[in-house]
Write a protein that holds these residues in place. Structure first.
Motif, short mmCIF file in Angstrom:
data_model
loop_
_atom_site.label_atom_id
_atom_site.label_comp_id
_atom_site.label_asym_id
_atom_site.label_seq_id
_atom_site.Cartn_x
_atom_site.Cartn_y
_atom_site.Cartn_z
N MET A 31 8.12 -10.13 -6.79
CA MET A 31 6.81 -10.34 -7.40
C MET A 31 6.86 -9.82 -8.83
O MET A 31 6.84 -8.61 -9.05
CB MET A 31 5.71 -9.59 -6.62
N GLY A 32 7.00 -10.72 -9.79
CA GLY A 32 7.10 -10.29 -11.17
C GLY A 32 7.95 -11.24 -11.98
O GLY A 32 7.95 -12.45 -11.76
N ASN A 33 8.75 -10.67 -12.89
CA ASN A 33 9.59 -11.48 -13.77
C ASN A 33 10.94 -10.80 -13.94
O ASN A 33 11.24 -9.83 -13.23
CB ASN A 33 8.90 -11.68 -15.13
N GLU A 34 11.75 -11.30 -14.86
CA GLU A 34 13.09 -10.74 -15.05
C GLU A 34 13.06 -9.33 -15.62
O GLU A 34 13.99 -8.55 -15.43
CB GLU A 34 13.91 -11.65 -15.97
N VAL A 35 11.99 -8.97 -16.32
CA VAL A 35 11.91 -7.66 -16.95
C VAL A 35 11.47 -6.59 -15.95
O VAL A 35 12.05 -5.51 -15.89
CB VAL A 35 10.93 -7.69 -18.15
N ILE A 36 10.46 -6.90 -15.14
CA ILE A 36 9.97 -5.93 -14.16
C ILE A 36 9.34 -6.68 -13.00
O ILE A 36 8.70 -7.71 -13.18
CB ILE A 36 8.96 -4.95 -14.80
N ALA A 37 9.56 -6.16 -11.78
CA ALA A 37 9.05 -6.83 -10.59
C ALA A 37 9.08 -5.88 -9.41
O ALA A 37 9.79 -4.87 -9.41
CB ALA A 37 9.88 -8.07 -10.28
N VAL A 38 8.28 -6.21 -8.39
CA VAL A 38 8.42 -5.59 -7.08
C VAL A 38 9.53 -6.38 -6.39
O VAL A 38 9.39 -7.58 -6.15
CB VAL A 38 7.12 -5.66 -6.26
N ARG A 39 10.63 -5.72 -6.13
CA ARG A 39 11.81 -6.43 -5.66
C ARG A 39 11.70 -6.87 -4.21
O ARG A 39 10.98 -6.26 -3.41
CB ARG A 39 13.05 -5.55 -5.86
N ALA A 40 12.45 -7.92 -3.89
CA ALA A 40 12.50 -8.40 -2.51
C ALA A 40 13.01 -7.28 -1.61
O ALA A 40 13.95 -6.55 -1.95
CB ALA A 40 13.41 -9.62 -2.42
N GLY A 41 12.39 -7.13 -0.45
CA GLY A 41 12.76 -6.08 0.48
C GLY A 41 11.89 -4.84 0.37
O GLY A 41 11.85 -4.04 1.31
N ARG A 42 11.21 -4.67 -0.78
CA ARG A 42 10.26 -3.56 -0.92
C ARG A 42 8.99 -3.89 -0.15
O ARG A 42 8.79 -5.02 0.29
CB ARG A 42 9.93 -3.32 -2.40
N GLU A 43 8.11 -2.92 -0.01
CA GLU A 43 6.88 -3.14 0.72
C GLU A 43 5.66 -3.03 -0.18
O GLU A 43 5.67 -2.28 -1.17
CB GLU A 43 6.74 -2.14 1.87
N VAL A 44 4.64 -3.79 0.17
CA VAL A 44 3.33 -3.68 -0.47
C VAL A 44 2.37 -3.10 0.55
O VAL A 44 2.24 -3.64 1.66
CB VAL A 44 2.82 -5.06 -0.95
N ALA A 45 1.74 -2.00 0.20
CA ALA A 45 0.77 -1.36 1.10
C ALA A 45 -0.61 -1.95 0.84
O ALA A 45 -1.12 -1.87 -0.28
CB ALA A 45 0.76 0.15 0.87
N LEU A 46 -1.20 -2.53 1.86
CA LEU A 46 -2.51 -3.18 1.73
C LEU A 46 -3.57 -2.36 2.46
O LEU A 46 -3.39 -1.97 3.62
CB LEU A 46 -2.46 -4.59 2.33
N ASP A 47 -4.66 -2.09 1.77
CA ASP A 47 -5.82 -1.40 2.34
C ASP A 47 -7.01 -2.34 2.14
O ASP A 47 -7.52 -2.46 1.02
CB ASP A 47 -6.03 -0.06 1.65
N LEU A 48 -7.45 -3.00 3.20
CA LEU A 48 -8.35 -4.15 3.06
C LEU A 48 -9.64 -3.98 3.85
O LEU A 48 -9.71 -3.26 4.84
CB LEU A 48 -7.64 -5.42 3.54
N ARG A 49 -10.62 -4.73 3.39
CA ARG A 49 -11.90 -4.87 4.10
C ARG A 49 -12.14 -6.37 4.26
O ARG A 49 -12.16 -7.12 3.28
CB ARG A 49 -13.02 -4.22 3.30
N LEU A 50 -12.33 -6.82 5.49
CA LEU A 50 -12.59 -8.22 5.80
C LEU A 50 -14.04 -8.35 6.26
O LEU A 50 -14.47 -7.65 7.18
CB LEU A 50 -11.65 -8.72 6.90
N GLU A 51 -14.75 -9.24 5.61
CA GLU A 51 -16.17 -9.41 5.92
C GLU A 51 -16.49 -10.90 6.08
O GLU A 51 -16.14 -11.72 5.23
CB GLU A 51 -17.02 -8.81 4.82
N SER A 52 -17.16 -11.22 7.17
CA SER A 52 -17.58 -12.59 7.41
C SER A 52 -18.84 -12.89 6.60
O SER A 52 -19.82 -12.15 6.67
CB SER A 52 -17.84 -12.80 8.90
#
Length: 199
Positions: A31-52
């Motif tokens: 997730m990013g570009n050649e200069v800087i990115a979240v590399r494949a294999g790393r994790e993204v921590a999601l803290d979410l609220r789902l509302e109908s």
């Protein structure tokens, strides 16, 4: 179901129904570009609220990750903590009238049955949160433009002679004439030595 897909079955279609959801989702593609990115294999921590809501399911929260890349000035490794805000409305299937959208409007992402896929939303949020010009530190002096050494590691007063390129041909000519003069002087010395020996 991928790591970024979340079931909304327990929400139903009752406006006002809400729940929170947390997960650590591994990144399949950088997730990013050649200069800087979240590399494949790393994790993204999601803290979410789902509302109908009437139109679908509103997702809000944060995505946290570690991006890695290079300082744009000195090319050393840069590690940046990313905290991106997420706000996305996922429409119920078949409820959007795309004919009513303006030229600059895009249709909302839709639920796939009772499942929503957050990967495109998270990717967009993370990429927009990346520094445009990552630096190892704000006052990084960068590289020497002449020899390429990191100026952080150079001796105090590190500098190179700045010769105007317009004078380079003249300098080369002067050097060649100096060599010829030196050869002529050597020839004269040898000749003088020979004359003295003959006497």
């Amino acid at each position: 179901m991928t790591h970024f897909q979340i079931s909304t079955r327990d929400l139903g279609r009752r406006p006002g129904s809400m729940r929170t959801h947390t997960l650590d989702a591994p990144v399949a593609e950088p997730m990013g570009n050649e200069v800087i990115a979240v590399r494949a294999g790393r994790e993204v921590a999601l803290d979410l609220r789902l509302e109908s809501v009437m139109e679908g399911v509103l997702v809000t929260g944060t995505a946290s990750a570690v991006a890695e890349g290079e300082c744009v000035r000195c090319l050393t490794e840069v590690v940046v903590d990313i905290d991106a805000d997420i706000t996305e409305l996922f429409a119920y299937p078949g409820t959007q009238d795309t004919d009513q959208l303006g030229e600059d409007e895009d249709p909302l992402p839709e639920l796939d049955g009772e499942t929503l896929d957050l990967e495109p939303t998270v990717t967009d949020a993370v990429v927009l949160s990346l520094p445009f010009r990552p630096l190892c530190r704000p006052d990084c002096p960068g590289l020497c433009p002449d020899c390429g050494i990191r100026l952080d590691e150079a001796e105090p007063g590190h500098a190179h002679e700045d010769l105007d390129p317009r004078w380079s041909a003249l300098a080369a000519l002067a050097g060649a004439e100096g060599d010829q003069d030196a050869e002529g002087a050597e020839d004269e010395t040898d000749e003088t030595d020979q004359q003295e020996r003959e006497r």
